[in-house]
Design a protein around this motif. Structure first.
Motif, short mmCIF file in Angstrom:
data_model
loop_
_atom_site.label_atom_id
_atom_site.label_comp_id
_atom_site.label_asym_id
_atom_site.label_seq_id
_atom_site.Cartn_x
_atom_site.Cartn_y
_atom_site.Cartn_z
N TRP A 13 0.83 -1.21 0.00
CA TRP A 13 0.00 0.00 0.00
C TRP A 13 0.86 1.26 0.00
CZ3 TRP A 13 -3.86 -1.76 4.37
CH2 TRP A 13 -4.79 -2.66 3.81
N LEU A 14 1.92 1.26 0.80
CA LEU A 14 2.80 2.43 0.84
C LEU A 14 3.41 2.70 -0.53
CD1 LEU A 14 4.42 4.65 2.31
CD2 LEU A 14 6.11 2.89 2.89
N LEU A 15 3.91 1.67 -1.17
CA LEU A 15 4.55 1.86 -2.47
C LEU A 15 3.55 2.29 -3.53
CD1 LEU A 15 7.17 -1.04 -2.71
CD2 LEU A 15 7.35 1.21 -1.62
N THR A 16 2.37 1.68 -3.55
CA THR A 16 1.38 2.07 -4.57
C THR A 16 0.84 3.47 -4.27
OG1 THR A 16 -0.38 0.88 -3.37
CG2 THR A 16 0.73 -0.28 -5.18
N PRO A 67 3.81 1.02 -9.63
CA PRO A 67 2.82 0.09 -10.18
C PRO A 67 2.65 -1.12 -9.27
CG PRO A 67 4.32 0.86 -11.89
CD PRO A 67 4.88 1.35 -10.59
N ALA A 68 1.43 -1.64 -9.21
CA ALA A 68 1.10 -2.69 -8.25
C ALA A 68 1.99 -3.92 -8.38
CB ALA A 68 -0.37 -3.08 -8.42
N GLU A 69 2.21 -4.39 -9.60
CA GLU A 69 3.03 -5.59 -9.78
C GLU A 69 4.47 -5.35 -9.35
OE1 GLU A 69 2.71 -7.10 -13.71
OE2 GLU A 69 0.57 -7.57 -13.55
N ARG A 86 -2.58 11.41 -5.01
CA ARG A 86 -1.99 10.16 -5.44
C ARG A 86 -2.52 9.73 -6.80
NH1 ARG A 86 -2.45 10.21 -0.20
NH2 ARG A 86 -4.66 9.77 -0.24
N ALA A 87 -3.72 10.24 -7.16
CA ALA A 87 -4.30 9.84 -8.44
C ALA A 87 -3.72 10.61 -9.60
CB ALA A 87 -5.82 10.04 -8.40
N THR A 88 -3.12 11.77 -9.32
CA THR A 88 -2.67 12.63 -10.41
C THR A 88 -1.20 12.99 -10.36
OG1 THR A 88 -3.42 14.52 -9.09
CG2 THR A 88 -4.94 13.67 -10.77
N ASN A 89 -0.51 12.66 -9.28
CA ASN A 89 0.91 12.96 -9.16
C ASN A 89 1.65 11.70 -8.76
OD1 ASN A 89 1.51 16.20 -9.02
ND2 ASN A 89 -0.59 15.66 -8.49
N THR A 90 2.26 11.04 -9.68
CA THR A 90 2.95 9.80 -9.35
C THR A 90 4.32 10.06 -8.76
OG1 THR A 90 3.95 9.60 -11.53
CG2 THR A 90 1.77 8.60 -11.21
#
Length: 240
Positions: free
Chosen positions: A158-161, A166-168, A231-235
């Motif tokens: 969760w922290l990394l995503t 990317p999830a994988e 988090r949805a718009t700034n990776t």
């Protein structure tokens, strides 16, 4: 199909408004909890409640009984459903405990990701400290010393995503950092936490791969209605 909740976007409290006042009404709309029923009937009721809660509050609510430590203290969910009259209150209490746990993680994630240092030589210790803190927070909720591995894997993904990994890729990094040596009963220690934090931070910031170098400081502390999570718009991710 039950949501796997492998990414922070699926459980992030900022994405899913929550009003606990109507939890019991949602539960009562489902068929009453079975009394003196077999395991299959009980689990069918749990699944029906989970689906209703997820439809009302978002995917995070499907696993309303997932709060770390609840299983160890009270047993499997199918073993601790009370009599029908008490079931709605039981579900409401469990869901709110689960929400509080997610909100505590959200506070940590937001505080860390908003204060990432700009200098590359400061990123590694910052990530190590954040990873160790998340692990410590999760472990503090766990009663059974043998179950820390699964929860730490989940929280670190969760922290990394949340940071835009990317999830994988996040799963692969966490799996390598924890390794198979912790798949069996190994009591957690400060040394283990430090080793995992060091390995995961080092692999995450490998200069030959992808590096998180951007500091997210251009967003307000509170969000107007309908604004997206940062988090949805700034990776914050760039190729190294």
């Amino acid at each position: 199909m039950a949501p796997d909740l492998t990414t922070w976007a699926q459980v992030d409290p900022a994405r899913y408004p929550f009003d606990p006042a109507d939890i019991t009404a949602v539960v009562r709309a489902v068929a009453p909890a079975p009394e003196s029923a077999g395991e299959s009937q009980t689990l069918a009721w749990v699944d029906a409640v989970s689906l209703a809660l997820a439809q009302r509050y978002g995917p995070w609510a499907y696993h309303w009984y997932w709060t770390p430590g609840e299983h160890e203290r009270w047993g499997w969910i199918g073993e601790r459903i009370p009599v029908p009259a008490e079931a709605p209150a039981f579900v409401a209490e469990s869901l709110q405990a689960w929400r509080r746990f997610l909100e505590s993680l959200a506070e940590q994630f937001n505080r860390f990701l908003r204060s990432l240092p700009l200098k590359l030589d400061e990123l590694l210790p910052a990530w190590e400290a954040a990873i160790a803190q998340v692990m410590t927070t999760v472990i503090a909720h766990i009663v059974d010393a043998d179950s820390w591995q699964g929860w730490c894997r989940r929280a670190l993904r969760w922290l990394l995503t949340a940071a835009g990994v990317p999830a994988e890729h996040a799963q692969a990094l966490v799996d390598v950092a924890l390794g198979k040596r912790f798949d069996h009963w190994v009591p957690v220690t400060a040394t283990i936490i430090g080793e995992v934090a060091e390995r995961l931070a080092r692999d995450l910031l490998d200069p030959t791969g992808i590096m998180l170098v951007a500091r997210i400081d251009n967003w307000p502390d509170t969000w107007p209605q309908r604004w997206p999570s940062w988090r949805a718009t700034n990776t914050g991710w760039v190729s190294g």
